[in-house]
Scaffold this motif. Structure first.
Motif, PDB file in Angstrom:
ATOM      1  N   LYS A   1      -3.095  50.475  17.219  1.00 31.62           N
ATOM      2  CA  LYS A   1      -2.496  49.633  16.103  1.00 31.62           C
ATOM      3  C   LYS A   1      -2.983  47.811  16.852  1.00 31.62           C
ATOM      4  N   TRP A   2      -3.924  48.069  17.684  1.00 32.58           N
ATOM      5  CA  TRP A   2      -4.448  46.358  17.785  1.00 32.58           C
ATOM      6  C   TRP A   2      -5.331  46.012  17.259  1.00 32.58           C
ATOM      7  N   VAL A   3      -5.973  47.439  17.144  1.00 25.87           N
ATOM      8  CA  VAL A   3      -7.974  46.881  16.337  1.00 25.87           C
ATOM      9  C   VAL A   3      -7.437  47.044  14.891  1.00 25.87           C
ATOM     10  N   SER A   4      -8.364  46.446  14.444  1.00 27.43           N
ATOM     11  CA  SER A   4      -8.956  46.204  12.714  1.00 27.43           C
ATOM     12  C   SER A   4      -9.994  45.688  12.637  1.00 27.43           C
ATOM     13  N   ILE A   5     -10.693  46.532  11.684  1.00 31.16           N
ATOM     14  CA  ILE A   5     -12.335  46.117  11.611  1.00 31.16           C
ATOM     15  C   ILE A   5     -12.550  45.793  10.333  1.00 31.16           C
ATOM     16  N   ASP A   6     -13.315  44.839  10.537  1.00 28.45           N
ATOM     17  CA  ASP A   6     -13.472  43.878   8.883  1.00 28.45           C
ATOM     18  C   ASP A   6     -14.994  44.058   8.269  1.00 28.45           C
ATOM     19  N   GLY A   7     -15.477  45.178   7.519  1.00 28.33           N
ATOM     20  CA  GLY A   7     -17.292  45.217   7.685  1.00 28.33           C
ATOM     21  C   GLY A   7     -16.750  46.216   6.031  1.00 28.33           C
ATOM     22  N   PRO A   8     -18.973  45.606   5.896  1.00 26.26           N
ATOM     23  CA  PRO A   8     -18.314  47.250   4.698  1.00 26.26           C
ATOM     24  C   PRO A   8     -18.815  48.593   5.373  1.00 26.26           C
ATOM     25  N   SER A   9     -18.499  49.650   3.780  1.00 22.16           N
ATOM     26  CA  SER A   9     -18.519  51.325   4.240  1.00 22.16           C
ATOM     27  C   SER A   9     -19.843  52.088   4.399  1.00 22.16           C
ATOM     28  N   SER A  10     -20.849  51.271   3.442  1.00 26.96           N
ATOM     29  CA  SER A  10     -22.093  51.665   3.381  1.00 26.96           C
ATOM     30  C   SER A  10     -22.886  50.655   3.992  1.00 26.96           C
ATOM     31  N   ILE A  11     -24.754  50.479   5.013  1.00 28.53           N
ATOM     32  CA  ILE A  11     -25.556  50.034   4.465  1.00 28.53           C
ATOM     33  C   ILE A  11     -26.444  50.589   4.043  1.00 28.53           C
ATOM     34  N   ASP A  12     -27.464  49.713   3.683  1.00 23.86           N
ATOM     35  CA  ASP A  12     -28.137  50.125   2.592  1.00 23.86           C
ATOM     36  C   ASP A  12     -29.111  50.329   3.412  1.00 23.86           C
ATOM     37  N   ALA A  13     -30.463  51.607   3.219  1.00 27.05           N
ATOM     38  CA  ALA A  13     -31.804  51.563   4.531  1.00 27.05           C
ATOM     39  C   ALA A  13     -32.642  49.935   4.563  1.00 27.05           C
ATOM     40  N   GLY A  14     -33.091  50.026   5.688  1.00 21.44           N
ATOM     41  CA  GLY A  14     -33.679  49.043   6.189  1.00 21.44           C
ATOM     42  C   GLY A  14     -32.508  47.674   6.425  1.00 21.44           C
ATOM     43  N   GLU A  15     -31.574  47.972   6.059  1.00 25.91           N
ATOM     44  CA  GLU A  15     -30.232  46.783   6.284  1.00 25.91           C
ATOM     45  C   GLU A  15     -29.870  47.004   7.445  1.00 25.91           C
ATOM     46  N   THR A  16     -28.918  45.471   7.931  1.00 26.63           N
ATOM     47  CA  THR A  16     -28.085  45.055   8.968  1.00 26.63           C
ATOM     48  C   THR A  16     -26.933  44.507   8.050  1.00 26.63           C
ATOM     49  N   ALA A  17     -25.781  45.242   9.001  1.00 23.66           N
ATOM     50  CA  ALA A  17     -24.038  44.461   8.459  1.00 23.66           C
ATOM     51  C   ALA A  17     -23.750  44.408   9.862  1.00 23.66           C
ATOM     52  N   LYS A  18     -22.943  43.538   9.403  1.00 25.82           N
ATOM     53  CA  LYS A  18     -21.917  42.896  10.736  1.00 25.82           C
ATOM     54  C   LYS A  18     -20.263  42.996  10.595  1.00 25.82           C
ATOM     55  N   TYR A  19     -19.772  43.484  11.763  1.00 26.56           N
ATOM     56  CA  TYR A  19     -18.250  43.917  11.132  1.00 26.56           C
ATOM     57  C   TYR A  19     -18.005  42.641  12.683  1.00 26.56           C
ATOM     58  N   THR A  20     -16.705  42.776  12.550  1.00 29.83           N
ATOM     59  CA  THR A  20     -15.690  41.618  12.886  1.00 29.83           C
ATOM     60  C   THR A  20     -14.680  42.805  13.377  1.00 29.83           C
ATOM     61  N   VAL A  21     -14.966  42.762  14.583  1.00 27.65           N
ATOM     62  CA  VAL A  21     -13.531  43.420  15.101  1.00 27.65           C
ATOM     63  C   VAL A  21     -12.271  42.103  16.180  1.00 27.65           C
ATOM     64  N   SER A  22     -11.241  42.621  15.128  1.00 28.61           N
ATOM     65  CA  SER A  22     -10.455  42.146  15.709  1.00 28.61           C
ATOM     66  C   SER A  22      -8.885  42.915  16.816  1.00 28.61           C
ATOM     67  N   VAL A  23      -8.815  42.052  17.804  1.00 32.31           N
ATOM     68  CA  VAL A  23      -7.902  43.062  18.965  1.00 32.31           C
ATOM     69  C   VAL A  23      -6.948  41.858  19.021  1.00 32.31           C
ATOM     70  N   GLU A  24      -5.665  42.510  18.550  1.00 34.78           N
ATOM     71  CA  GLU A  24      -4.169  41.541  18.533  1.00 34.78           C
ATOM     72  C   GLU A  24      -3.794  42.162  19.983  1.00 34.78           C
TER      73      GLU A  24
END
Length: 435
Positions: A106-129
């Motif tokens: 319940k402390w953690v929320s994660i923001d970012g895309p639900s899929s990643i295209d072939a050969g691509e890079t995605a960034k995710y922000t993990v917030s911990v309250e």
């Protein structure tokens, strides 16, 4: 002929009644083991063929973080898709029963895309309250991006596509040691010295205080200190530090007259309980007790030296060494020179020099003798200079009886006149130095 056919028919019936298993030859144990190994190898090969994991490459920045209760931490996680097609991801927090302080979902929320295209890079922000009422501890978890896991013998399943995150939760300590965490000094066998340790409690409740001398000997190599008898140390201390108050712990070191001279080391644990520090974290309240025991000599130190015909005057510089002994009595020396004809010459002391070191950086030092506002001051020592004019040529003897110092250095200087009988000193100056 009719009877013979009947007998043959009976024989066929009997043979057909025997179980099929009885007709199979027995297989020995060696063949059984070989067959089992072959089956296991085939199963492993089949499992290896199935272990075709998704190619995701994960990198987390600064995953080990400190935080106070009520703060929010943000972690940045980069995920690269190494497949030739897009990959669906499901970022979520995973904890294991191996974690003493698991991070709460319940402390953690994660923001970012639900899929990643072939050969691509995605960034995710993990917030911990971090909650306000959380216990002081190091909380850990893993952020997984798929449900694929791997299992090692004897361990729970572990997510393959995951990264570690940690939140070391701490609070501002309420118990502080205001003085140096060192008890240093020199002491003559049969005498004693005392150091005071001042403790402040800024919290809302009293904290226990129970100093104790560590009795077991610490590991060392090379020239190890002598083994300390705990009875030499006396500690005077209250049983607690009241809320918003200060307390003083007095440590007195009293080696007996028959104590071996040399260096002694030990450690004192103050036994404080700061509610804002982790249980078992006591390094901050350990007091190092390091001191040197020395004995007053019964006979003076003696050395011989040569004086040439060109010597105009003779000077002796004595530099006592004291091991942070600001409590000790004043250092002094009885100095005698014995001329070549046996006459005792009482040298005149012509100069005494005091030196010191002033630190504007407020660096805490085991040698610090005082703290005065913006200045940290420690003594640099003293020098005592004695002089004999127009000494006779030949072999002289120096006798020095020290008082209230455990060691000293000496310099003997002979100033020689030039051949032209000028008053300028010669280029060559004879010096002797010893500890």
């Amino acid at each position: 002929m009719k009877r013979r056919h009947n007998l043959l028919l009976v024989a066929l019936v009997v043979l057909s009644a025997i179980p099929a298993a009885a007709a199979v030859p027995a297989v020995d144990s060696g063949n059984t083991a070989a067959a089992a190994a072959e089956n296991t190898s085939a199963a492993a090969a089949q499992e290896k063929t199935k272990a075709n994991y998704t190619r995701l490459f994960i990198d987390a920045e600064d995953s080990y973080r400190d935080a106070k209760p009520g703060e929010t931490l943000e972690y940045t996680v980069t995920v690269k898709n190494g497949e030739e097609e897009s990959v669906e991801v499901n970022p979520h927090l995973v904890t294991t029963p191996m974690s003493e302080y698991p991070m709460e979902k319940k402390w953690v929320s994660i923001d970012g895309p639900s899929s990643i295209d072939a050969g691509e890079t995605a960034k995710y922000t993990v917030s911990v309250e971090i909650p306000e009422d959380v216990e002081t501890a190091d909380y850990r978890g893993r952020v997984a991006f798929t449900d694929e896991t791997v299992t090692y013998p004897g361990r729970p399943a572990r997510p393959i596509h995951s990264t570690h995150i940690s939140a070391d939760v701490w609070r501002e300590p309420t118990v502080k040691i205001l003085s140096d965490t060192y008890v240093n000094g020199q002491v003559k066998a049969g005498d004693s010295f005392t150091r005071e340790v001042v403790i402040e409690n800024t919290g809302d409740s009293a904290v226990p205080l129970s100093p104790e001398v560590k009795t077991e000997r610490r590991h060392c190599r090379g020239h190890c200190p002598n083994k300390l008898n705990p009875s030499w140390i006396d500690i005077d201390s209250p049983s607690q530090v009241a809320a918003g108050e200060k307390a003083t712990v007095s440590v007195t070191v009293s080696p007996p007259e028959n104590a071996d001279r040399g260096r002694y080391d030990t450690e004192i644990n103050l036994g404080l309980k700061d509610p804002n520090r982790e249980e078992g974290n006591d390094y901050w309240q350990r007091i190092d007790a390091n001191f040197v025991v020395w004995t007053q000599p019964s006979e003076p130190f003696e050395t011989s030296f040569q004086v040439s015909d060109e010597t105009d005057n003779l000077s002796l510089t004595l530099m006592p060494e004291r091991y942070n002994a600001d409590n000790s009595d004043e250092v002094s020396f009885d100095v005698e020179f014995v001329s070549p004809d046996g006459e005792v010459v009482n040298a005149e002391r012509v100069r005494v020099t005091d030196s010191g070191h002033v630190d504007l950086g407020d660096r805490r030092s085991p040698r610090a003798s005082q703290q005065d506002g913006e200045y940290a001051v420690r003594s640099g020592g003293q020098e005592f200079v004695y002089r004999v004019d127009e000494p006779a040529a030949g072999e002289w003897t120096l006798r020095v009886m020290p008082e209230n110092t455990m060691s000293f250095q000496y310099d003997l200087t002979r100033e020689e006149a030039s051949e032209e009988a000028t008053n300028e000193p010669a280029d060559e100056t004879a010096n002797e130095t010893s500890d």
